[in-house]
Design a protein around this motif. Structure first.
Motif, PDB file in Angstrom:
ATOM      1  N   THR A 113       0.999  -1.401   0.153  1.00 57.26           N
ATOM      2  CA  THR A 113      -0.001  -0.069  -0.220  1.00 57.26           C
ATOM      3  C   THR A 113       0.711   1.220   0.071  1.00 57.26           C
ATOM      4  O   THR A 113       0.670   2.223  -0.811  1.00 57.26           O
ATOM      5  N   HIS A 114       2.121   1.179   0.976  1.00 58.81           N
ATOM      6  CA  HIS A 114       2.918   2.398   0.991  1.00 58.81           C
ATOM      7  C   HIS A 114       3.348   2.729  -0.710  1.00 58.81           C
ATOM      8  O   HIS A 114       3.605   3.589  -1.072  1.00 58.81           O
ATOM      9  N   GLY A 115       3.791   1.570  -1.166  1.00 64.99           N
ATOM     10  CA  GLY A 115       4.161   1.590  -2.658  1.00 64.99           C
ATOM     11  C   GLY A 115       3.336   2.231  -3.640  1.00 64.99           C
ATOM     12  O   GLY A 115       3.718   2.968  -4.454  1.00 64.99           O
ATOM     13  N   LEU A 143       7.984   0.775  -6.811  1.00 64.31           N
ATOM     14  CA  LEU A 143       8.902  -0.065  -6.543  1.00 64.31           C
ATOM     15  C   LEU A 143       9.749   0.354  -5.660  1.00 64.31           C
ATOM     16  O   LEU A 143      10.727  -0.310  -5.412  1.00 64.31           O
ATOM     17  N   HIS A 144       9.886   1.717  -5.094  1.00 61.41           N
ATOM     18  CA  HIS A 144      11.011   2.462  -4.258  1.00 61.41           C
ATOM     19  C   HIS A 144      11.622   1.333  -3.248  1.00 61.41           C
ATOM     20  O   HIS A 144      12.733   1.369  -3.052  1.00 61.41           O
ATOM     21  N   ASP A 145      10.540   0.724  -2.339  1.00 59.62           N
ATOM     22  CA  ASP A 145      10.637  -0.007  -1.073  1.00 59.62           C
ATOM     23  C   ASP A 145      10.545  -1.412  -1.435  1.00 59.62           C
ATOM     24  O   ASP A 145      10.231  -2.256  -0.584  1.00 59.62           O
ATOM     25  N   ILE A 146      10.715  -1.788  -2.862  1.00 56.55           N
ATOM     26  CA  ILE A 146      10.709  -3.320  -2.951  1.00 56.55           C
ATOM     27  C   ILE A 146      11.585  -4.237  -2.055  1.00 56.55           C
ATOM     28  O   ILE A 146      11.210  -5.230  -1.962  1.00 56.55           O
ATOM     29  N   GLY A 147      12.717  -3.475  -1.738  1.00 58.71           N
ATOM     30  CA  GLY A 147      13.466  -4.304  -0.964  1.00 58.71           C
ATOM     31  C   GLY A 147      12.990  -4.391   0.568  1.00 58.71           C
ATOM     32  O   GLY A 147      13.602  -5.535   1.013  1.00 58.71           O
ATOM     33  N   ARG A 148      12.089  -3.548   0.986  1.00 56.17           N
ATOM     34  CA  ARG A 148      11.717  -3.859   2.209  1.00 56.17           C
ATOM     35  C   ARG A 148      10.675  -5.098   2.072  1.00 56.17           C
ATOM     36  O   ARG A 148      10.411  -5.849   3.001  1.00 56.17           O
ATOM     37  N   VAL A 149       9.812  -5.116   0.967  1.00 54.29           N
ATOM     38  CA  VAL A 149       9.108  -6.258   0.747  1.00 54.29           C
ATOM     39  C   VAL A 149       9.810  -7.591   0.604  1.00 54.29           C
ATOM     40  O   VAL A 149       9.514  -8.662   1.136  1.00 54.29           O
ATOM     41  N   ARG A 209      18.632   5.256  -3.995  1.00 57.50           N
ATOM     42  CA  ARG A 209      19.139   6.538  -3.513  1.00 57.50           C
ATOM     43  C   ARG A 209      17.708   7.499  -2.859  1.00 57.50           C
ATOM     44  O   ARG A 209      17.977   8.362  -2.678  1.00 57.50           O
ATOM     45  N   HIS A 210      16.673   6.783  -2.842  1.00 58.94           N
ATOM     46  CA  HIS A 210      15.652   7.595  -2.377  1.00 58.94           C
ATOM     47  C   HIS A 210      15.840   8.494  -0.881  1.00 58.94           C
ATOM     48  O   HIS A 210      14.996   9.297  -0.642  1.00 58.94           O
ATOM     49  N   HIS A 211      16.701   7.747  -0.015  1.00 57.77           N
ATOM     50  CA  HIS A 211      17.018   8.295   1.070  1.00 57.77           C
ATOM     51  C   HIS A 211      17.987   9.303   1.132  1.00 57.77           C
ATOM     52  O   HIS A 211      18.246   9.988   2.110  1.00 57.77           O
ATOM     53  N   ALA A 229       7.244  12.181  -2.345  1.00 55.62           N
ATOM     54  CA  ALA A 229       6.206  11.365  -2.380  1.00 55.62           C
ATOM     55  C   ALA A 229       6.227  10.463  -1.060  1.00 55.62           C
ATOM     56  O   ALA A 229       5.243  10.292  -0.319  1.00 55.62           O
ATOM     57  N   ASP A 230       7.302   9.732  -0.751  1.00 59.86           N
ATOM     58  CA  ASP A 230       7.498   8.788   0.246  1.00 59.86           C
ATOM     59  C   ASP A 230       7.251   9.414   1.586  1.00 59.86           C
ATOM     60  O   ASP A 230       6.678   8.983   2.396  1.00 59.86           O
ATOM     61  N   LYS A 231       7.846  10.820   1.838  1.00 58.96           N
ATOM     62  CA  LYS A 231       7.614  11.482   2.988  1.00 58.96           C
ATOM     63  C   LYS A 231       6.287  11.858   3.108  1.00 58.96           C
ATOM     64  O   LYS A 231       5.506  11.749   4.079  1.00 58.96           O
ATOM     65  N   TYR A 238       0.212   6.171   5.347  1.00 55.23           N
ATOM     66  CA  TYR A 238       0.420   5.038   4.244  1.00 55.23           C
ATOM     67  C   TYR A 238       2.026   4.666   4.466  1.00 55.23           C
ATOM     68  O   TYR A 238       2.798   4.586   3.659  1.00 55.23           O
ATOM     69  N   ASN A 239       2.265   4.018   5.752  1.00 56.04           N
ATOM     70  CA  ASN A 239       3.760   3.344   5.769  1.00 56.04           C
ATOM     71  C   ASN A 239       3.496   2.614   6.857  1.00 56.04           C
ATOM     72  O   ASN A 239       2.470   2.602   7.684  1.00 56.04           O
ATOM     73  N   VAL A 240       4.466   1.813   7.216  1.00 53.51           N
ATOM     74  CA  VAL A 240       4.597   0.895   8.149  1.00 53.51           C
ATOM     75  C   VAL A 240       5.088   1.204   9.522  1.00 53.51           C
ATOM     76  O   VAL A 240       4.545   1.388  10.521  1.00 53.51           O
ATOM     77  N   PRO A 242       7.495   5.068  10.456  1.00 57.96           N
ATOM     78  CA  PRO A 242       7.884   6.419   9.760  1.00 57.96           C
ATOM     79  C   PRO A 242       9.371   6.111   9.497  1.00 57.96           C
ATOM     80  O   PRO A 242      10.167   5.724  10.316  1.00 57.96           O
ATOM     81  N   GLU A 243       9.907   6.510   8.320  1.00 57.07           N
ATOM     82  CA  GLU A 243      11.418   6.399   8.121  1.00 57.07           C
ATOM     83  C   GLU A 243      11.888   7.843   8.314  1.00 57.07           C
ATOM     84  O   GLU A 243      11.378   8.635   8.739  1.00 57.07           O
ATOM     85  N   ALA A 244      13.118   7.962   8.143  1.00 60.19           N
ATOM     86  CA  ALA A 244      14.029   8.984   8.771  1.00 60.19           C
ATOM     87  C   ALA A 244      13.517  10.290   7.802  1.00 60.19           C
ATOM     88  O   ALA A 244      13.264  10.115   6.804  1.00 60.19           O
TER      89      ALA A 244
HETATM   90 FE   LIG Z   1       9.346   4.374   1.557  1.00 59.99          FE
END
Ligand SMILES: [Fe+2]
Ligand SMILES: [Fe+2]
Length: 282
Positions: A113-115, A143-149, A209-211, A229-231, A238-240, A242-244
């Protein structure tokens, strides 16, 4: 990093893969010598995928207009780039099958959902900028956080307990926590996977590089749209976890003139919810 990432990938049995058929479809859409009919012929070989694509196309884009009834019609109406976005969106939803338990499924679903929300928000930001790149931004956001998935697919709830909960309890940056626990972060894993799937380099670069704090919207507009958009979607819930916060967030917000887009959040929420509803009924 490289060693630990290599070892993780070599030892992993549950990492997501882009099915060959999806790769073939994306390739066909890129091939100027192939027609809409060629595309349709490949998709109809998979009745489930055909039905899902038509349903998503109609739910998301044509709710009040004439329905698209064939895939070649969807391609003509929506365009090649949008159809690619739909194919990849349908595919990401299949990653829910990796969850072995209810609580894993909940975590994977929230990340997907976050993606989706990030893809929608990235596309809206690029649309407001009016210099193209809208669909590329959607896919990059999707797909930016596909690594987390992928980390959940492989580590299961250990990703939640050993990384997410620990980072939250200690007030640690997510990427730092991942690196401390695994030796690499989700951006590096996502980029490695997307390169191995032969997706365009923009998507791997966005994952990686999105961070970053020093992104320039002039040289990397899509990457910056995704970072902002991520922020924004994280702030919208819409996230699990909060990221930095990004150090360059204010610069990005002013570049994309987010303050001049008073209805941005409502539009983003409405479009995201419409898409999620369509996806939940696939
Ligand atoms: Fe993200
Ligand atoms: Fe991230």
């Amino acid at each position: 990093m490289s060693d630990s990432l290599d070892q993780f990938i070599a030892a992993s049995r549950n990492l997501p893969a882009l099915p060959a058929q999806i790769g073939r479809l994306l390739h066909t859409l890129d091939d100027p010598n192939r027609s809409a009919r060629d595309f349709e012929r490949i998709v109809v070989a998979d009745p489930t995928l055909s039905a899902q694509l038509l349903k998503l196309a109609n739910s998301v884009f044509y709710s009040r207009q004439e329905k698209v009834v064939t895939l070649s019609m969807a391609l003509v109406r929506l365009g090649q780039k949008t159809v690619k976005s739909l194919i990849l969106t349908v595919w990401t939803q299949t990653l829910r099958r990796f969850a072995k338990r209810e609580d894993e499924l909940a975590l994977v679903t929230r990340l997907l959902t976050h993606g989706t929300a990030c893809g929608v928000a990235s596309r809206l930001l690029m649309r407001a900028r009016a210099r193209g790149g809208e669909e590329e931004a959607f896919v990059a956001g999707l797909l930016h956080d596909i690594g987390r998935v992928a980390l959940i697919c492989q580590m299961g709830l250990n990703y939640g307990m050993r990384v997410l909960d620990w980072a939250a309890a200690e007030g640690r940056d997510l990427r730092e926590a991942e690196t401390e626990r695994n030796g690499f972060d989700h951006g590096q894993l996502g980029a490695r996977l997307m390169r191995s799937w032969n997706l365009p380099p923009l998507y791997a670069e966005t994952a990686e590089r999105h961070h970053d704090a020093n992104l320039s919207p002039e040289t990397d507009p899509v990457l910056c749209a995704v970072a902002l958009a991520d922020k924004l979607v994280t702030d919208m819930g819409y996230n699990v976890v909060p990221e930095a916060p990004r150090m360059c967030r204010d610069d990005l917000a002013s570049h994309f003139k987010i303050d001049e887009l008073p209805e941005f959040r409502e539009n983003c929420r409405e479009e995201t919810e419409r898409m999620l509803q369509a996806l939940s009924s696939l």
